[in-house]
Scaffold this motif. Structure first.
Motif, short mmCIF file in Angstrom:
data_model
loop_
_atom_site.label_atom_id
_atom_site.label_comp_id
_atom_site.label_asym_id
_atom_site.label_seq_id
_atom_site.Cartn_x
_atom_site.Cartn_y
_atom_site.Cartn_z
N ASP A 210 3.70 5.91 -3.61
CA ASP A 210 2.42 6.13 -2.95
C ASP A 210 1.36 6.61 -3.94
OD1 ASP A 210 3.15 5.87 0.06
OD2 ASP A 210 4.73 7.15 -0.77
N SER A 215 -0.87 1.94 -1.84
CA SER A 215 -2.05 2.74 -1.54
C SER A 215 -1.59 4.14 -1.10
CB SER A 215 -2.88 2.09 -0.43
OG SER A 215 -2.24 2.27 0.82
N ASP A 216 -2.52 5.03 -0.86
CA ASP A 216 -2.16 6.39 -0.45
C ASP A 216 -2.24 6.57 1.07
OD1 ASP A 216 -4.92 6.21 -0.24
OD2 ASP A 216 -5.20 8.34 -0.70
N GLU A 217 -2.18 5.47 1.83
CA GLU A 217 -2.32 5.56 3.29
C GLU A 217 -1.25 6.46 3.91
OE1 GLU A 217 -0.51 1.82 5.33
OE2 GLU A 217 -1.42 1.07 3.48
N LYS A 243 -0.75 -1.40 1.76
CA LYS A 243 -1.73 -1.98 0.86
C LYS A 243 -1.36 -1.64 -0.57
CE LYS A 243 -5.43 -1.68 4.30
NZ LYS A 243 -6.76 -1.08 4.62
N GLY A 245 -1.60 -0.39 -4.49
CA GLY A 245 -2.19 0.69 -5.24
C GLY A 245 -2.65 0.21 -6.61
N TYR A 346 -5.90 8.89 -8.52
CA TYR A 346 -6.27 7.95 -7.46
C TYR A 346 -5.91 8.54 -6.11
CZ TYR A 346 -5.63 3.83 -4.41
OH TYR A 346 -5.67 2.94 -3.37
N GLY A 347 -6.73 8.27 -5.10
CA GLY A 347 -6.36 8.56 -3.72
C GLY A 347 -6.52 10.01 -3.29
#
Length: 365
Positions: A210, A215-217, A243, A245, A346-347
């Motif tokens: 993650d 992504s970091d969802e 999604k 990353g 990120y995220g």
């Protein structure tokens, strides 16, 4: 959630610029940005950027330049340049990225044996803000350590990296964030006090999940609803791909070369080996990670689901050339145990730290 680990083994823009060939620390921005084509020893034909897997590495992570950075901060550019001239024949010692770059060349050697005419190779570009008068010492150092780097890119601090780059490594958080904002895989590299020995014949790359490959969802769900909410969310969405990353594109590039190198079905002996080292457990959260990779048409050689246990011991066992994680605490833990680790800012995990590092940082990089 258990604290065990499970291992699954399975299956743009051109670099050339139009700046002046003259060198001066007082040049304008565009004049200070140019490309140097450097013949290595032995000489090899430069790899066309449009076909290569381009790895941009800053001078400060390829070599140990801490002393020079201190001189730059204390004496300014003129004192820094003078020191470099006086020590032109004294090579820099290897930095944290040096073993990684050597492993890339080892993979290139195998690719050239199997596909002599192929241009799908790793192409390392040395990124530096230095004045060109410092170039001779960098040249001498590259030859001293027998590195195969044909290209320097002197940006003058104006442009961090070209758009077609597959990976950018630097010690400068501001430049890394700028590259990530452009959609380029990028990370801040840190130096262990004592680096673990790594393979000289097999490139090993380890990724967090993650905020790195994905992504970091899901991470946002965890921070919002806690562990129970996260587990319920992953169970409900087990078959739904996440999604991508920031590091997905680099894993894709590695996978493409793995397929070329895995000619005899000997996956374990492939010169490239990839690892997923994640805090997820091996239940629905782990299954969703593997389902996501499968939906992308990508494979990972080993997946380690640590269920929140520290990553440092597992990484010490794997001994990767490089490890990527979006959480600084995991990076710190890996570095403490001798792994060359990179922070991917990120995220959600990095939103609070984003302010204050977006601006250009003072560096002799």
């Amino acid at each position: 959630m258990s604290l065990n680990s499970q291992t699954l083994t399975g299956s743009g823009q051109d670099w050339t610029t139009n700046g002046s060939s003259s060198s001066s620390s007082r040049r304008g921005p565009m004049e200070n940005e140019r490309m140097i084509l450097k013949p290595s020893t032995p000489t090899r034909n430069p790899i066309p950027p449009e076909n290569a897997i381009t790895i941009a590495v800053s001078a400060q992570v390829l070599f140990n330049m801490e002393k020079e950075q201190q001189i730059y901060e204390q004496q300014g550019m003129e004192g820094y340049i003078q020191y470099q001239r006086e020590h032109e024949t004294e090579p820099f010692s290897p930095g944290p990225a040096c073993s990684f770059v050597k492993a890339l060349e080892a993979v290139n050697t195998q690719l050239r044996k199997l596909y002599p005419d192929s241009e799908e190779l790793f192409d390392v570009v040395l990124m530096t803000d230095n004045d060109a008068e410092v170039g001779p010492r960098l040249n001498n150092t590259i030859n001293h350590h027998q590195l195969f780097i044909e290209r320097f890119c002197e940006t003058g601090g104006n442009r961090p990296v070209a758009d077609h780059t597959h990976l950018y490594l630097s010690s400068d958080p501001g430049k890394v964030r700028e590259a990530l904002a452009k959609g380029i895989a990028a990370a801040i590299m840190f130096t262990p006090e004592k680096m673990n020995e790594v393979s000289e014949t097999q490139l090993r790359v380890a990724f967090d999940g993650d905020g790195v490959l994905f992504s970091d969802e899901s991470e946002r769900i965890f921070k919002k609803d806690g562990l129970e909410g996260f587990q319920e969310h992953e169970k409900t969405h087990e078959k739904d791909p996440m999604k991508h990353g920031p590091m997905k594109c680099f894993l894709e590039a590695l996978g493409k070369l793995q397929n070329k190198l895995n000619v005899n079905g000997q996956r374990m002996d492939c010169p490239i080996r990839t690892y997923l080292v994640t805090a997820r457990d091996d239940g629905s959260a782990g299954k969703r990670a593997m389902n996501t990779l499968s939906s992308w048409g990508l494979e990972i050689d080993e997946a380690h689901f640590l269920a929140g246990a520290p990553k440092g011991p597992k990484l010490e066992e794997i001994r990767p050339h490089i490890f990527f994680d979006d959480q600084k605490s995991h990076v710190d833990g890996a570095v403490e145990m001798g792994t060359v680790a990179c922070h991917v800012p990120y995220g959600k995990a990095n939103e609070l730290s984003k302010k204050g590092v977006m601006g250009k940082e003072t560096s002799a990089e």
